[in-house]
Write a protein that holds these residues in place. Structure first.
Motif, mmCIF file in Angstrom:
data_model
loop_
_atom_site.group_PDB
_atom_site.id
_atom_site.type_symbol
_atom_site.label_atom_id
_atom_site.label_comp_id
_atom_site.label_asym_id
_atom_site.label_seq_id
_atom_site.Cartn_x
_atom_site.Cartn_y
_atom_site.Cartn_z
ATOM 1 N N THR A 63 -1.759 0.218 8.909
ATOM 2 C CA THR A 63 -2.102 1.282 7.979
ATOM 3 C C THR A 63 -2.257 2.591 8.744
ATOM 4 O O THR A 63 -2.397 2.599 9.966
ATOM 5 C CB THR A 63 -3.409 0.977 7.218
ATOM 6 O OG1 THR A 63 -4.478 0.846 8.164
ATOM 7 C CG2 THR A 63 -3.270 -0.293 6.394
ATOM 8 N N LYS A 64 -2.233 3.684 8.001
ATOM 9 C CA LYS A 64 -2.386 5.016 8.587
ATOM 10 C C LYS A 64 -3.227 5.850 7.641
ATOM 11 O O LYS A 64 -2.935 5.910 6.442
ATOM 12 C CB LYS A 64 -1.013 5.656 8.811
ATOM 13 C CG LYS A 64 -1.048 6.999 9.512
ATOM 14 C CD LYS A 64 0.371 7.506 9.751
ATOM 15 C CE LYS A 64 0.379 8.834 10.489
ATOM 16 N NZ LYS A 64 1.772 9.319 10.706
ATOM 17 N N HIS A 65 -4.257 6.483 8.180
ATOM 18 C CA HIS A 65 -5.191 7.222 7.335
ATOM 19 C C HIS A 65 -4.887 8.710 7.330
ATOM 20 O O HIS A 65 -4.571 9.313 8.355
ATOM 21 C CB HIS A 65 -6.635 7.011 7.815
ATOM 22 C CG HIS A 65 -7.639 7.756 6.993
ATOM 23 N ND1 HIS A 65 -7.970 7.379 5.704
ATOM 24 C CD2 HIS A 65 -8.370 8.879 7.270
ATOM 25 C CE1 HIS A 65 -8.858 8.223 5.228
ATOM 26 N NE2 HIS A 65 -9.124 9.143 6.141
ATOM 27 N N SER A 66 -4.996 9.291 6.147
ATOM 28 C CA SER A 66 -4.909 10.737 5.977
ATOM 29 C C SER A 66 -6.151 11.197 5.233
ATOM 30 O O SER A 66 -6.509 10.608 4.206
ATOM 31 C CB SER A 66 -3.664 11.123 5.170
ATOM 32 O OG SER A 66 -3.777 12.440 4.669
ATOM 33 N N PRO A 67 -6.837 12.244 5.709
ATOM 34 C CA PRO A 67 -8.035 12.720 5.018
ATOM 35 C C PRO A 67 -7.775 13.128 3.572
ATOM 36 O O PRO A 67 -8.645 12.982 2.715
ATOM 37 C CB PRO A 67 -8.484 13.913 5.860
ATOM 38 C CG PRO A 67 -7.906 13.672 7.208
ATOM 39 C CD PRO A 67 -6.606 12.982 6.968
ATOM 40 N N GLY A 70 -5.457 9.564 1.813
ATOM 41 C CA GLY A 70 -6.024 8.220 1.854
ATOM 42 C C GLY A 70 -5.314 7.331 2.859
ATOM 43 O O GLY A 70 -4.697 7.803 3.810
ATOM 44 N N ASP A 71 -5.398 6.010 2.638
ATOM 45 C CA ASP A 71 -4.825 5.031 3.560
ATOM 46 C C ASP A 71 -3.434 4.621 3.103
ATOM 47 O O ASP A 71 -3.236 4.191 1.960
ATOM 48 C CB ASP A 71 -5.717 3.789 3.653
ATOM 49 C CG ASP A 71 -7.050 4.101 4.331
ATOM 50 O OD1 ASP A 71 -7.032 4.848 5.326
ATOM 51 O OD2 ASP A 71 -8.088 3.612 3.855
ATOM 52 N N TYR A 91 0.944 4.851 -0.455
ATOM 53 C CA TYR A 91 -0.495 5.098 -0.624
ATOM 54 C C TYR A 91 -0.958 4.467 -1.944
ATOM 55 O O TYR A 91 -1.020 5.149 -2.972
ATOM 56 C CB TYR A 91 -0.777 6.596 -0.619
ATOM 57 C CG TYR A 91 -0.512 7.288 0.692
ATOM 58 C CD1 TYR A 91 -1.526 7.446 1.625
ATOM 59 C CD2 TYR A 91 0.754 7.790 0.998
ATOM 60 C CE1 TYR A 91 -1.293 8.091 2.834
ATOM 61 C CE2 TYR A 91 0.994 8.432 2.204
ATOM 62 C CZ TYR A 91 -0.028 8.579 3.118
ATOM 63 O OH TYR A 91 0.210 9.206 4.315
ATOM 64 N N SER A 94 -4.423 6.141 -3.240
ATOM 65 C CA SER A 94 -4.624 7.525 -2.833
ATOM 66 C C SER A 94 -5.500 8.275 -3.827
ATOM 67 O O SER A 94 -5.389 8.081 -5.048
ATOM 68 C CB SER A 94 -3.280 8.246 -2.717
ATOM 69 O OG SER A 94 -3.466 9.622 -2.447
#
Length: 247
Positions: A63-67, A70-71, A91, A94
């Motif tokens: 997984t990869k998180h973005s503020p 989301g994930d 996402y 999201s």
């Protein structure tokens, strides 16, 4: 366009047909893509899952998180003779509801992208970016370390949204003996493929589009210089060096 903002992320629908290829095969083909501005400079395409060849997607477990988004669940894309690890992101939960059920492909991991039937390079075209190329009789002189490397009274001035004006000069007005061709190549979705020169030993200060895209044909074969990295005199007045992502 139906637009939504969350923080610095902007989401809009586009009516363009968008396709992407890997390994010689179509991985996604849609007329319902979203434009998502993850960064201020240009958008990314998010493609509905129903318009993606899901047999080409294999979950990696990563997984990869973005503020803001989301994930993301990461997928490896396998199509034809091509494979791109972790090149597709979904996402599912999201906070941006519009991008749920969509796939974002890493642009450079894919073999080719098309908007309608025209291949697009580097990133999607931004509908809010405009390029105007105007002939001019203004006097443009370019200096590097006090040495005049170009002097022209027939520039073509290229005005591009959110960038400084660029002065494209005929090669006959440029000291080509001071330019050394480099191997650098860049792609622009508005102008095409550029080649570069070092000037007085300084890397990639000048560039040209030998065969630009049709909308930018007016700069074909002309040479431009980075305002940010050298001195440009316009009608005898030294221009301030702008601060941009190219500085």
């Amino acid at each position: 366009m139906d637009a939504t903002n969350r923080g610095r992320v902007r989401v809009e629908r586009t009516a363009k047909r968008v396709r992407t290829y890997l390994g010689g095969r179509v991985v996604a083909d849609t007329t319902s893509a979203l434009l998502v501005w993850e960064v201020p400079y240009y958008p990314a395409y998010y493609i509905p899952l129903e318009d993606v060849d899901e047999s080409a997607l294999k979950a990696t477990g990563a997984t990869k998180h973005s503020p803001s988004r989301g994930d993301a669940v990461l997928y490896t894309v396998t199509s034809g003779t091509g494979e791109a690890a972790d090149a597709a992101l979904v996402y599912p939960d999201s906070p941006l509801e519009q991008i749920r059920g969509h796939v974002r492909f890493e642009w450079d991991a894919m073999d080719a992208w098309f908007e309608e039937d025209e291949q697009v390079y580097f990133h999607p075209r931004d509908p809010y970016t405009r390029v105007d190329i105007l002939p001019s009789s203004r006097h443009v002189r370019v200096e590097v370390d006090g040495v005049t490397v170009a002097d022209s009274r027939s520039p073509r001035i290229l005005f591009e949204t959110n960038l400084p004006a660029r002065y494209y000069l005929p090669k006959t007005d440029v000291r080509l003996d001071l330019l050394e061709h480099t191997g650098t190549v860049t792609h622009c979705p508005y102008k095409g493929t550029a080649e570069y020169w070092k000037v007085n030993g300084k890397e990639d200060l000048a560039w040209s589009y030998p065969t630009p895209l049709p909308e930018s044909e007016r700069v074909a074969g002309l040479v431009a210089f980075y305002n940010e990295k050298l001195d440009i005199y316009l009608d005898g007045e030294l221009l301030e060096r702008p601060k941009t992502k190219f500085s």
